[in-house]
Design an enzyme around this catalytic site. Sequence first.
Site: not given
Lengths: 756, 756
Positions: B367, B415-416, B427, B444, B562
Amino acid sequence: MNWWKVAGGILGGGVILAIGLLIGHFGISKDTKPQWVKELYTDLDEEFIKEFMKEVDNKRIEENLRALSEKPHVATSQADEDLVQLILSRWRDPQIGLDEVKEERYDVFLSFPDSKNPNNVAVVRSDGSTSFTSQYMESPLTDDQKHPDILQPFLAYAPNGTVTIEKKGSNPELALLVNLAKTIDLNGTIAIVRYGGIGRVNKAINAEKFGVIGVIIYTDPKNINDGKSDPHDSYPNSWYLPPSGVERGSFKENFGDQLTPYYPAKDFTYRIPESQIKGISNIPAQPIGYEDAKQLICNLSGSEAPWQGSLGCTYNTGPGFVQTSLFSNSDVQINVYNKRTIKSSANVMGFIRGAVEPDRYIMYGNHRDSWVHGAIDPSSGTAVMLEITRVLGRKLKEGKWRPRRSIIFGSWGAEEFGLIGSTEFAEEYYSKLRDRTAAYINVDIAVFANASLRAQGTPPAQSVIFAASKQEVGPDVTDALGQVKIPGDSSLTVYENWKNHFNRDSPHYGLIPQMHFNEGSVYGSVIHYTGSTSNTLEVKFTNVFTKCDYKKTSARIYPAYHTAFDTFDYASKYIDPGFTSHQTVARTAGNVLLRLSDSIILPLGARDYVELLENYYNEAEKQFLVNLNLHKISLEPLKTAINRYKTASETLEETIQNLKETDETPLRIRMVNDQLMLLERAFTNSMAFPNRLYFSHVLWATRSSSFATFPGLADAYQQATETDTTEDWHMVHHQLTIAIQAVESAASTLELATKL
Amino acid sequence: MNWWKVAGGILGGGVILAIGLLIGHFGISKDTKPQWVKELYTDLDEEFIKEFMKEVDNKRIEENLRALSEKPHVATSQADEDLVQLILSRWRDPQIGLDEVKEERYDVFLSFPDSKNPNNVAVVRSDGSTSFTSQYMESPLTDDQKHPDILQPFLAYAPNGTVTIEKKGSNPELALLVNLAKTIDLNGTIAIVRYGGIGRVNKAINAEKFGVIGVIIYTDPKNINDGKSDPHDSYPNSWYLPPSGVERGSFKENFGDQLTPYYPAKDFTYRIPESQIKGISNIPAQPIGYEDAKQLICNLSGSEAPWQGSLGCTYNTGPGFVQTSLFSNSDVQINVYNKRTIKSSANVMGFIRGAVEPDRYIMYGNHRDSWVHGAIDPSSGTAVMLEITRVLGRKLKEGKWRPRRSIIFGSWGAEEFGLIGSTEFAEEYYSKLRDRTAAYINVDIAVFANASLRAQGTPPAQSVIFAASKQEVGPDVTDALGQVKIPGDSSLTVYENWKNHFNRDSPHYGLIPQMHFNEGSVYGSVIHYTGSTSNTLEVKFTNVFTKCDYKKTSARIYPAYHTAFDTFDYASKYIDPGFTSHQTVARTAGNVLLRLSDSIILPLGARDYVELLENYYNEAEKQFLVNLNLHKISLEPLKTAINRYKTASETLEETIQNLKETDETPLRIRMVNDQLMLLERAFTNSMAFPNRLYFSHVLWATRSSSFATFPGLADAYQQATETDTTEDWHMVHHQLTIAIQAVESAASTLELATKL
């Protein structure tokens, strides 16, 4: 390159040597390729197809049918087991057999009548005496009907019960059910309904909603006998159904073993309690012949029914009998004593290993079990299959032929109870079917009524069926010739005759024979929906080439269907004397099989979906647009998706046209074949129809509304217009999303696989 | 053969010619094969791998990281869009770019804090005045924390609300939640919990069940800082988390765009009402730093908690503050003002067309979006990916290399917020992933804490990761060398070092490095479960090679995770000075990629599932056998299925060993590769876990019970023993059936495809 260098070092006489080298190197180079390079590029052999067609023998098909229909052979009976052995021995024959043969057994949930306690419909006077009882068995018009193993008329899985005044606390009168629910009060009545239209069990499920407590079902001569009800007009004097004939059948909505949904019915498999089975009515039901039905219907009181049949009286609606009749002041009883049981049912599987693409499968199947003798249903199809395997098996054993792809033959068990054998197979072999199967061909009732080929499948199958039906065998073959034999018209190909009888105007092709695109598909359902994505093409042959011109009959199916009169005698006298129509079906079906198994490029037309998608779109636009606009739902993205599909399929068609043997590697060719093979899977979505067992194909699920478009969208729209709730309009948008995404996925599958 | 005959006719001088012919024909025959025959058999080039590894440049990775983490770049921010352009321009570079590059946009449902109305936790006196408010932002310890675009601490999707005495009608006291639910009454309290163990939102969902009305979450120094809470011990003086650092995060259980489950979030897609979103708690929640948490926790009354952290006081459980504290008789407030919104998020996709099998895809992704600067999460992984594409892109543009299979690179957005970009991709591209993708590699967080490789995937990936981690670059490469750089131990291969740090005793291989088999898999979830069968292997690199020896830290993750301290400065000073660990990750991951894309036979070990299956079986037998016997449920068929899998995988392994180039056609080789590619799909069942969004892999779905066996079976057993109802024991048998059928299907996929 060392040899070359050595040769190059020799001057003088080396010139000749050099010429030799050049010739040897370039002139003979093709033969130096590995053997498999040659094999990889061996395409369909049209001469082999003709040879196959020539060798298909109508006499052998006749003998097959005689053996297959000698005895009543309901699923799991001794006679059914004997046929398992017959098929095993044919396929294991060292002269004409297949590479690998096995039987697969499942313990499946079945339902049988109790021979000691026959089901019946009765009329009982108020004093308890009986004034009428329906016949326990068909009349013995030939020796066949005297066979001790004939199953009494019944509806498999119909709930047991005796519907009487005591049990229900009300007086169960008889009513004729002809879309009458809104005009007469059906509550507490027993309804009599005729066969035709929706399925047996659905008639009872619908009736139940109106308070009906039992259902009697019969075959009206109007629908099956062109109105003829006199015994002298029917079998054994003609193909028409005798008055005592009763159509048996399965009485459930869902297919497959009902105790093991989604999983093969093996010893390890969890079985749901019977109480959790869905798709069976709660009220008893019993089929009767029209001789018996006549007594009930012709004595009914009430007003004249809007539909009149051919029993020779005015049909009144009831409820109750006219006062002047024998049955006045009497109750009607339905007495059902079915026995549910788990029994071992066998599929027989035969395998021919492909030479080049052994992990790509073409399947060919039919069921084996019948309700009684089952000469036409299903033995006509099995007789054809055994003749196809005889001819191909011999070529195989003689070393004269091996298909490019593998072929799997299947003789399914317990189909009559609801496609059980094939469903259990699909559940067990799910991953192989999903990943490797390019097409499934089913030939059940091979010949029955009409004067033309009838084929069913998804649109990509159209091209291969057309190709096979156009094939002429050659001038040295004198009987049948792969050409239609209709009195007074002996020169037409199957294709031309088909087009003469059933045709449509295609925007892309002009006038072409009408193929049925999976309407009411039978095996299609199994292959399409089982396990949610195991989806292959289906090619179905029925209704082919009989002396009985479809223009001269309105019978909804051949009259002896599912009765004790569907016998070899009946088939050989009235359906296909001489068995040349069977022969033509065997030739055409075998031709389709060989084209699918042997062609370098799978003969499937992805572009042929465009017409259907555009029709679906046009119907949605025509019917839904105003209301969709009101709810701010746009159809534009659906149009965009269909256009994307169209472009992708046309580009793929060009790619295929341009494929040249020498330019394309085997893996490039496989890439295109995989796109064709996987196309149908891209249209599936296991979450598209929650709570609908097995249905996942976004184009081919059944629908209950009348709009001829994406079934999920059609039904959601129908419901939303009825309820007009926000939730239901949300569901319309949800189903539209599902349709768009399915078409986008299919387009993506067809687009260049070598791009993002 | 005509040339041969002509030559044979010439006698005399023809002898020399004949010699030439023979030589030309047989001696040079190999070169006369079509070019593609040679290409088809070009296997992985070990020298090319070494060349690739040599060219991977730590300085360039450093510069990548500097550019990628220059600004805070939360999903859909301007800085995120700038990175989209950066990646597009790299991949479109004429010198080092890929074949095809595009961006794919989705309109996805996100949640952001309101910068004008900061979320906070407050303590309010009974007169309404405030005695404490949590910090709105981390302390500016370097210039990075002063950036105007830093997102205030919050939990995305946490419900808004101000939990006060007025709103709830009760006095919301604070309680410390440490598995205390059963010992103190939590009803009406606000709970403070620490990070670690189960996911953020699950803490709130659990707390809610006990009547908790709001949740405060903080990072205890004991879990992240090895107990150190003094500001001088933390960043910028060390890698430890400063007291003001707050871990942001997503606050929902399910992944993907929450308004468009199962479908790509395009303009045409139906969006469910927000009220129908599942997997979010109903109570507000807010994260705070440990500096703030200390004030709250160290003033709590009640008895001593069974777990004690490192805030320098005794942790009491509450509820309520001690009377002597500043906060006595005060209420605690949680004020959350998050804004939910739909925004356009981009994935960037890059494609390298395969030379031989262009329709087989190997994927590699990471991501792009971060919470703040995101130097480590996720930019370390993206910096590595861009270096891999630079080296490979150059080889490609120079015409020196083209992979056998196609490679798809993905830079995922949002992504987060819950794996949104990759889920929408899966999808939309569902059919391509299902039918053509052999493996997915995700890198990642490339480097973070431990002194060893850490890899995660399904068992078949083990062999290729081992092979790559054993590779030595060669003596002429002086830095990193593909070998571990740990002070005082410079000679180990990645593999040996890994084995020294984390190992296990395998019954089949002996002592080997410990791979993580999809425990808590992140991208695995997306690829495994999306759309119900789109399942590929996942190879995951994290936790690799830092100067911080894992033996010396108990941090559950790198401390700046984070927070506003996850910056280039932090990464380059404390995580990987010199970027040689990044370099080794790039080499190893690129090595795995090349082995997957270039090997003739996919380097996946189907047999390596046997150990896991046997462990699953043994656990089930050990834990469940007595009770299963009581309920007449047999485990024997599971054992049989596992034995079948074992035999099939061993036979396939032999087949692969025996594959000789000249004996096997390209389609035979493809057959084996497809078996390997499709193996994981065979373990999936879209009906195995009804109502659990996306979960379909029968071995790898998450489970809530503690039994280390098939998750569906484990959870069903747990429930049945708790309720002891017939229904729940039926569900155990149902889940056992699902497990058996999955193993049988997988065995069937591996067995000879050229048999029934």
